[in-house]
Scaffold this active site. Sequence first.
Site, PDB file in Angstrom:
ATOM      1  CG  ASN A 492      -1.756   1.061   1.202  1.00  0.00           C
ATOM      2  OD1 ASN A 492      -1.941   2.042   0.671  1.00  0.00           O
ATOM      3  ND2 ASN A 492      -3.072   0.846   1.805  1.00  0.00           N
ATOM      4  CG  ASP A 493       2.874   2.691  -3.729  1.00  0.00           C
ATOM      5  OD1 ASP A 493       3.961   2.173  -3.220  1.00  0.00           O
ATOM      6  OD2 ASP A 493       2.398   2.601  -4.926  1.00  0.00           O
ATOM      7  CB  THR A 494      -1.466   5.695  -0.367  1.00  0.00           C
ATOM      8  OG1 THR A 494      -2.477   4.641   0.474  1.00  0.00           O
ATOM      9  CG2 THR A 494      -1.428   5.662  -1.757  1.00  0.00           C
TER      10      THR A 494
END
Length: 803
Positions: A492-494
């Site tokens: 999850n990049d965010t």
Amino acid sequence: MRYGTFDDEHREYVITNPKTPVKWINYIGTLEFGGIVDHTGGGIVCKGDPALNRITKYIPQNPASDFKGETLYLRLHNHPGYKVFSPFFVPTLDAYDKYECHVGLSYQRIVSEFYGIRTQVTIFVPLGAHVVVRDIQITNISPVPKMLDVIPVVEYSHFDALKQLTNADWVPQTMTVDAVSDRFGHVIHRQYAFMKKNTAINYFTSNYTVDSWETDRKLFLGDNEYGTWKDPQALHKVRLSNHQARRGDNISALLHCLGTLQPGETRRIVTQLGQAQNIDAALDSIMRFRNPSNVDQAFDALHSFWDGYLATLQAQTPDAAFNSMVNVHNPRQCHTTVNWSRDLSLYQLGFGGRGMGFRDSSQDIMGAMAHMPDVCLALLQKLLSVQKADGSAMHQFYASTMEANEGDSREKPGHRFYGDDHLWVVLAVCAYLKETGTFDLLDQEIPYYEKGVPLDQRPRGTVLDHLERALAFTKAQRGRHGLPLLGFADWNDTVNLPGKAESLFVANQYALALREIIALMEHLGRNDRCAQYQADYEEMREAINIHAWDGDWYVRYFEEDGTPLGSSTNEHGKIYVNSQSWAVLSGVAPEERAHKAMDSVQRLLNTRFGIKLSWPGFHSFDPSKGGITTYPPGAKENGGVFLHTNPWCMIAETMLGRGDQAFQYYQQINPATRNDAIDQYECEPYSYPQNILGNEHPQFGLARNSWLSGTASWTYQAATQYILGVRPTYKGLLIDPCIPRAWKDYTVRRQFRGCQYVVTVHNPKGVCKGVRTVVVDGAALEGNVVPVFQDGATHTVEVTLEA
Ligand code: GLC
């Protein structure tokens, strides 16, 4: 509303209404030369790199009705004057009698009827060629003779795609088109940026006599560009100006006068948009595709390529929408993601921000390696070569230069790694070995990445060393609970937490990677290596179960001070799907917890359009959590249906034996099941999107970012290896289905290590899982791993299920 239908027999989706809610696209060629074509004939073409070598100018943000990149005009002589229209509907928007866009395997075929003229245009890149061929066939289907002209048009981009958009003086001052007439009397437009004149030209030509041509957009549209693409003023004059543009917005328009077509008469014109060092270097290719029978041959060759690619696995099940995806569109999308990673689509615009993603490509190849092992191996080797000597990986790289960078983690000092990147390649290499059995890959030496150091001076290690260093990196980077550090982000990049936050995704991914390496070492008889890895696995399993169990599900992160995220104690982001599914995938969750965690997913995260990533969404921007809070609740990672995570739940459910649940999860995101009512969903029904807005958002059900998503690879793995249950292992093909009870039987034809296996599964008692008997070529098999045969023959595998 429905905009088209599946034609499984021809392996096409046929769009019959051009006014789709957003542009629906198709891919032609490969990253080496190719791009995308939308369903109204517009296209982005590039060679090697969409950022640094782009050929056509396509601005997706402009309205759907606009000209983009390429089109085709026809004009009927109406005496006096002309009726000008595009058989692609865009940009002239005339009323049509028939409109079909056949979205095929690496070709787009538009068939339309306007004003008594039937036009069929097939658009593709011949295998290995550096040219887009547009095979235009025009028939007079009216009862009266028609006088007709054909004008294909291309608008060029500066090769530096971003510069084209950011500079309106330097760029146009450098762009030029020459017209040359070759020794056969055909016009070739030669377009180039001045500085590239001696190294690369784009060319546009046809196999028909050109009456006149235009290369300057301003002159073509007319009236100082108050003329429009809908009705270019130049097309109301008898001839085009034959002006060679020495600057400006370069186009190629070729006017072909067909004269009179009698009723029933057909004419065929082939255009070519290519790139080469110079015209001489292109001439053989140009001559080849001027000949329509060579075009037919090239099209047949493309067809054969796809026959071979898809023959790797074909299934016949009782469900038509499942069959469409598994047999055609899903493996095709896997091919696309391997080629384009997350670089070029109508949503990921290829302007150079990303290049190839390390984690993305590592996962993409897992979906396509049975179909194209060589291409996947080459990509795997590239990925390993951007792994660093400390075991972590560079986040992204440019395939044309192999220059790599650390992605967004560059912005966060002290966190110059992503917790998950390097571990993906362990999973990918093991999957490759299971598929192909080529274990000598483990001994191959590959350099580690060091910026600025010439390749031959970089430290090197065997592939096995690369994998072991990846595991060692994670083992060394752990936080207060003994769980792996998040780094800048994980899958999850965010979610970008400050300091030494810990990730339960990485913890489970590490555990799974350890399991894989243990199985590999056992298979190779290197038991000496197993004990330590087994101990590492147990340690991680314990840490997860002691610290991260929240009561009904697993926590997703711990902040540096030990505060959990993804816990019932949180106000926002109480539960995240990945820490549930991955605790099952990794074998970390004890049975009772596994069921409870997946039940919580079903209860709190599932919607009719798919499983949400998390719940409840954050309601305001909070930089201490990161990018996730930039979206409103229900969008993207902030509680949206992020499709990539859904197949992990399908796999987890099959591991728990819950075939009906797994299949429900499959079908609820299957785009083919949306075909009859798509206005809320909007994207292509033949390709998985990355995200769908979740039920906390007022536009619940709206899909975006179609095509380039890890959903393709994982859904294909979930469907073929876990639902249909035909899964490669080191020792052979494991048969372990987990299906809906209602399926009575189905067949899978699978090519594996040179043989063809025809697997028929019978389910007389209506169960989900449990293999009772396996009969191979008439003889009962002990267990359910069909051995590797070395004979290249076809083997029948009859399987009966019973709980
Ligand atoms: C995008 C990225 C992928 C990431 C995902 C979740 O799809 O390409 O790398 O894992 O978003 O943040």
